[in-house]
Design a protein around this motif. Structure first.
Motif, PDB file in Angstrom:
ATOM      1  N   UNK A   1      77.346  -1.835  70.613  1.00 52.78           N
ATOM      2  CA  UNK A   1      78.235  -1.796  71.913  1.00 52.78           C
ATOM      3  C   UNK A   1      78.507   0.285  71.159  1.00 52.78           C
ATOM      4  N   UNK A   2      78.006   0.500  70.643  1.00 53.09           N
ATOM      5  CA  UNK A   2      78.425   1.881  70.018  1.00 53.09           C
ATOM      6  C   UNK A   2      79.140   2.516  69.358  1.00 53.09           C
ATOM      7  N   UNK A   3      80.455   1.710  69.240  1.00 52.13           N
ATOM      8  CA  UNK A   3      81.178   2.483  68.260  1.00 52.13           C
ATOM      9  C   UNK A   3      80.907   2.518  67.460  1.00 52.13           C
TER      10      UNK A   3
ATOM     11  N   UNK B   1      79.834   6.293  67.841  1.00 55.84           N
ATOM     12  CA  UNK B   1      80.877   6.935  68.118  1.00 55.84           C
ATOM     13  C   UNK B   1      81.785   7.142  67.075  1.00 55.84           C
TER      14      UNK B   1
ATOM     15  N   UNK C   1      80.005   9.743  65.504  1.00 54.77           N
ATOM     16  CA  UNK C   1      80.075  11.452  65.890  1.00 54.77           C
ATOM     17  C   UNK C   1      81.161  12.047  65.644  1.00 54.77           C
TER      18      UNK C   1
ATOM     19  N   UNK D   1      80.886  13.392  71.812  1.00 60.41           N
ATOM     20  CA  UNK D   1      79.549  12.319  72.423  1.00 60.41           C
ATOM     21  C   UNK D   1      80.223  11.949  73.550  1.00 60.41           C
TER      22      UNK D   1
ATOM     23  N   UNK E   1      79.431   8.199  74.824  1.00 66.30           N
ATOM     24  CA  UNK E   1      78.787   7.842  75.416  1.00 66.30           C
ATOM     25  C   UNK E   1      79.277   6.621  76.449  1.00 66.30           C
TER      26      UNK E   1
ATOM     27  N   UNK F   1      82.770   3.525  74.193  1.00 66.14           N
ATOM     28  CA  UNK F   1      82.767   3.233  72.906  1.00 66.14           C
ATOM     29  C   UNK F   1      83.662   3.377  72.516  1.00 66.14           C
ATOM     30  N   UNK F   2      84.472   2.973  73.058  1.00 64.11           N
ATOM     31  CA  UNK F   2      85.968   2.987  72.521  1.00 64.11           C
ATOM     32  C   UNK F   2      85.963   1.738  72.007  1.00 64.11           C
TER      33      UNK F   2
ATOM     34  N   UNK G   1      76.290  10.757  77.924  1.00 60.57           N
ATOM     35  CA  UNK G   1      75.441  10.058  78.111  1.00 60.57           C
ATOM     36  C   UNK G   1      75.584   9.790  79.669  1.00 60.57           C
TER      37      UNK G   1
END
Lengths: 248, 255
Positions: A111-113, A116, A119, B87, B89, B93-94, B167
């Motif tokens: 879930x791209x955490x 994140x 970044x 960024x 997301x 993306x929390x 995004x």
């Protein structure tokens, strides 16, 4: 397989290099310690009690037939210290905590955490791996000490209650005290520390490797547990050889 | 209030190529994002927009080509640390294990930039800015898609970025929230002169906020220009993309 092993060693090296930052992560380390204790203490107690009991039950009558029932304390004591407590607690922690680590980091990856965090210039090794690895390396040896004590008690209960063995509490613990040295306990603790590092590294690595959705997370959890168990058992043999060599 | 960031920063992309799993995704992209502009990257799904964005923020390394931030290669040590980038997301993306306040203040608390009381004040201020005053104690799982995105924007703002990447900021949102998010992007850009790179296939958002639009297809830039130039360009793919609409032939499908 070798690529995975290499990646795990790199992850471990990065985590070890981050160790000076551990005090900054003390809140997360305490949280992890609480989670590990909360999830495994009761299970460790039940498991150790019955392992000690079974060990006494398996060896006691045979020893008693040969008039050696007094040695049951030593046998249970040594087995728990050197082998059963470290390995069984590692198996328990790999199943309960390693799987949770792989699932949590795996879902953060999916879930791209993790992206994140990157970044925001937050190193995922410092933020996620370091507190987990430090916590498991503290918790597993402590659990092993607890397991040894409960296992000894389980053995004592069976040895005194079983009419074929019929060794008193007092006799059992006297035999145990005569047969166990501090080095035996240290051996078990060193093993458990090595197993903790294996579980933490393998589980976090599998978490970071997760791809796909929920199915991918499930696959990572399975791989984390299976790979941890295989590595623990292989490492156990070589550590036993090494520790036998060192103590002789 | 915190001092607004002094100025946005520029990006140059030169000959960027990337293959994933043996499939070429980006085929030699060249473009520049100017200081302080809102640069929108549009394109059909699977055209390489998100992969491009991940290169720009440094999450992926190119196979060939380079990305320069204020004239310095992104891979050069210290470049990413010298410039403040953030960024937002697609999913927000929390971190699901942290509440909204901790998510928004994460950058400051992890980098020990401010004392806890100051962090709490900044978090409250940024949440108010995105219309989520008092949401500090709520967990990400309790928020709607739009709220999660606004929290993600607040988290990006805490960094006081010179460059923000978005995004698909309006995907999965209802039109009202989508407009709010679009206005938010525009307002931040105008107020703080932040350079903004927005990846989207929402035509209304793109034409509503962009200073310039790039259309990307099959990993190649088809056209770059102002919204007016894009609308006036006769390129068939641009025309197709901008005029695509439902056009059911009811006679053919009627039972």
């Amino acid at each position: 397989m070798f690529q995975n092993l290499g990646e795990m060693l790199v992850l471990l090296w990065r985590t070890l290099r981050a160790l000076p930052f551990a005090p900054r992560q003390r809140h997360k380390i305490l949280e992890q310690l609480f989670e590990i204790g909360n999830a495994s203490l009761l299970m460790a107690c039940v498991l150790s009690l019955f392992i000690g009991g079974v060990l006494a039950l398996q060896t006691g009558p045979t020893l008693a037939e040969r008039g050696l029932a007094a040695f049951v304390g030593q046998i249970v004591g040594l087995s728990m210290c050197r082998e059963l407590a470290p390995v069984m607690m590692a198996v328990l922690i790999a199943g309960r905590i390693g799987s949770a680590m792989a699932a949590e980091i795996g879902s953060m990856t999916v879930y791209q955490e993790i992206d994140a965090l990157r970044t925001m210039n937050i190193n995922p090794v410092h933020y996620l791996v370091l507190p987990r690895l430090v916590a498991i390396s503290i918790a597993l040896p402590l659990l092993v000490v607890f397991s040894i004590l409960v296992g000894w008690t389980g053995g004592a209960l069976v040895a005194s209650a079983n009419y074929e063995i019929a060794v008193s509490f007092h006799g059992y613990f006297n035999s145990l005290r005569d047969g166990i040295t501090l080095m035996d306990v240290v051996n078990g603790l060193l093993k458990s520390l090595a197993f903790a590092v294996v579980i933490g590294t393998v589980s976090c690595h599998q978490g970071f490797q997760t791809i796909g959705g929920p199915r991918g997370i499930g696959r990572s959890v399975t791989k984390a547990v299976v790979n941890s168990l295989v590595l623990i058992l292989i490492l156990d043999y070589f550590l036993t050889r090494l520790l036998m060599h060192v103590s002789s | 209030m915190n001092t607004p960031s002094p100025q946005g920063i520029s990006i140059q992309v030169r000959g960027l190529r990337k293959s994933l799993g043996g499939q070429p995704v980006l085929n030699g992209l060249d473009f520049e994002v100017r200081q302080g502009e809102i640069f929108v990257i549009m394109g059909p799904s699977g055209s390489g927009k998100t992969v491009l964005l991940k290169h720009l923020i440094g999450l992926l390394d190119p196979d060939e080509g380079e990305i320069l931030i204020e004239g310095e290669p992104i891979g050069q040590p210290g470049v990413m640390d010298r410039h403040r980038m953030a960024m937002v997301f697609q999913s927000g993306a929390l971190l699901s294990s942290l509440n909204v306040g901790d998510n928004v203040g994460l950058y400051l608390s992890e980098h020990r930039r401010k004392p806890p009381a100051e962090i709490a004040r900044i978090v409250a201020e940024k949440l108010e800015l995105v219309g989520l005053k008092g949401a500090e104690q709520r967990m990400p799982a309790d928020l709607s898609g739009g709220m999660r995105k606004r929290v993600a924007i607040a988290r990006a703002l805490v960094i006081e970025p010179q460059l923000i990447f978005y995004d698909e900021p309006t995907s999965e949102l209802d039109p009202l929230i989508a407009v709010t998010i679009g206005e938010e992007i525009l307002r931040l850009n105008r107020r703080m002169q932040v350079t903004s790179v927005v990846v989207t296939h929402d035509r209304e958002l793109a034409f509503g906020i962009a200073d310039r639009i790039a259309l990307i297809n099959d990993g190649e830039i088809v056209f770059i220009g102002t919204p007016a130039e894009v609308k006036a360009n006769p390129h068939p793919l641009l025309h197709q993309f901008l005029t695509a609409d439902f056009n059911f032939d009811t006679k053919r499908h009627a039972p």
